[in-house]
Design an enzyme around this catalytic site. Structure first.
Site, PDB file in Angstrom:
ATOM      1  N   ASP A 103      15.201  61.274   4.048  1.00  0.00           N
ATOM      2  CA  ASP A 103      13.986  60.844   3.355  1.00  0.00           C
ATOM      3  C   ASP A 103      14.389  60.107   2.079  1.00  0.00           C
ATOM      4  O   ASP A 103      15.148  60.648   1.266  1.00  0.00           O
ATOM      5  CB  ASP A 103      13.140  62.077   3.028  1.00  0.00           C
ATOM      6  CG  ASP A 103      11.842  61.729   2.351  1.00  0.00           C
ATOM      7  OD1 ASP A 103      11.674  62.086   1.171  1.00  0.00           O
ATOM      8  OD2 ASP A 103      10.984  61.095   2.994  1.00  0.00           O
ATOM      9  N   ASP A 146       9.027  56.496   5.070  1.00  0.00           N
ATOM     10  CA  ASP A 146      10.382  56.381   4.527  1.00  0.00           C
ATOM     11  C   ASP A 146      11.292  57.492   5.048  1.00  0.00           C
ATOM     12  O   ASP A 146      12.290  57.829   4.436  1.00  0.00           O
ATOM     13  CB  ASP A 146      10.340  56.414   2.998  1.00  0.00           C
ATOM     14  CG  ASP A 146       9.794  57.736   2.466  1.00  0.00           C
ATOM     15  OD1 ASP A 146       9.036  58.412   3.195  1.00  0.00           O
ATOM     16  OD2 ASP A 146      10.114  58.091   1.315  1.00  0.00           O
ATOM     17  N   ARG A 165      29.349  62.033   4.565  1.00  0.00           N
ATOM     18  CA  ARG A 165      29.820  60.646   4.606  1.00  0.00           C
ATOM     19  C   ARG A 165      28.633  59.682   4.548  1.00  0.00           C
ATOM     20  O   ARG A 165      28.655  58.670   3.839  1.00  0.00           O
ATOM     21  CB  ARG A 165      30.616  60.433   5.894  1.00  0.00           C
ATOM     22  CG  ARG A 165      31.376  59.134   5.958  1.00  0.00           C
ATOM     23  CD  ARG A 165      32.215  59.044   7.223  1.00  0.00           C
ATOM     24  NE  ARG A 165      31.461  58.712   8.404  1.00  0.00           N
ATOM     25  CZ  ARG A 165      30.950  57.503   8.659  1.00  0.00           C
ATOM     26  NH1 ARG A 165      31.095  56.535   7.805  1.00  0.00           N
ATOM     27  NH2 ARG A 165      30.303  57.278   9.771  1.00  0.00           N
TER      28      ARG A 165
END
Length: 197
Positions: A103, A146, A165
């Site tokens: 998000d 989003d 990562r």
């Protein structure tokens, strides 16, 4: 109609008494019957060829529609519907997997301060970075607004490493266009991770 005509001719032949006349009539009727059958075969083949073309066309259209339905129109990532289908497949197969929800933090403020066109630009860039940070085997989709969803075919420990990562890759400065020109925005994201065993 042609079959009825042949049947009537055969009745006439049956009433003939001269063997030469009977033979000539049968040969003529057989030739006409063969010609009719050849014509019907050709017409049937043409109809079948036309039906095959239509089926191929409909199949192509269906595949295109399925492709459109499986992609998010704005970002080009997989659609929510497609990702849900992939989740259901893995559950049905009893395969272990992990899901991450990503998000973008304070995205509403981007839309409020810079407009929805700028917000859309940010979503597109963010999606590109997300795709770049993931492996080819990962399923990446837009969950809505989003929010993005990632499906990892791996155990939780590996998925945790992947999300660490990922966060380093996707969080940072983005340059977007707004009403007055280019603007640099600092983007952070919240990531939730769950495993299905």
């Amino acid at each position: 109609g042609q079959m009825t005509e042949v049947t009537e001719r055969l009745k006439v032949i049956a009433s003939l008494e001269d063997l030469t006349e009977i033979r000539a009539s049968i040969e003529k009727s057989a030739s006409e019957l063969k010609s009719s059958i050849d014509r019907m075969t050709a017409e049937g083949k043409a109809v079948l060829d036309q039906l095959k073309e239509q089926v191929t066309s409909y199949q192509t259209q269906l595949e295109e529609a399925e492709e459109l339905a499986s992609r998010d129109a704005l970002t080009g990532l997989s659609s929510r519907l497609y990702v849900e289908g992939q989740i259901e497949k893995r559950i049905g197969a009893g395969a272990p997997f992990c899901l991450a929800i990503v998000d973008i933090d304070r995205f509403k403020k981007v839309n409020d301060d810079h407009g929805h066109v700028t917000g859309d630009d940010l979503l597109k860039q963010f999606s590109t970075e997300l795709r770049s940070a993931c492996r080819v085997t990962d399923v990446i989709g837009r969950w809505g607004g989003d929010e993005f969803i990632l499906l990892f075919d791996c155990a939780l420990a590996e998925a945790e490493g992947q999300t660490v990562r990922l966060r380093k890759w996707i969080c940072g400065n983005y340059t977007v266009r707004d009403k007055v020109g280019e603007v640099k925005l600092r983007v952070d994201a919240s990531i939730g991770l769950a495993a299905h065993a």
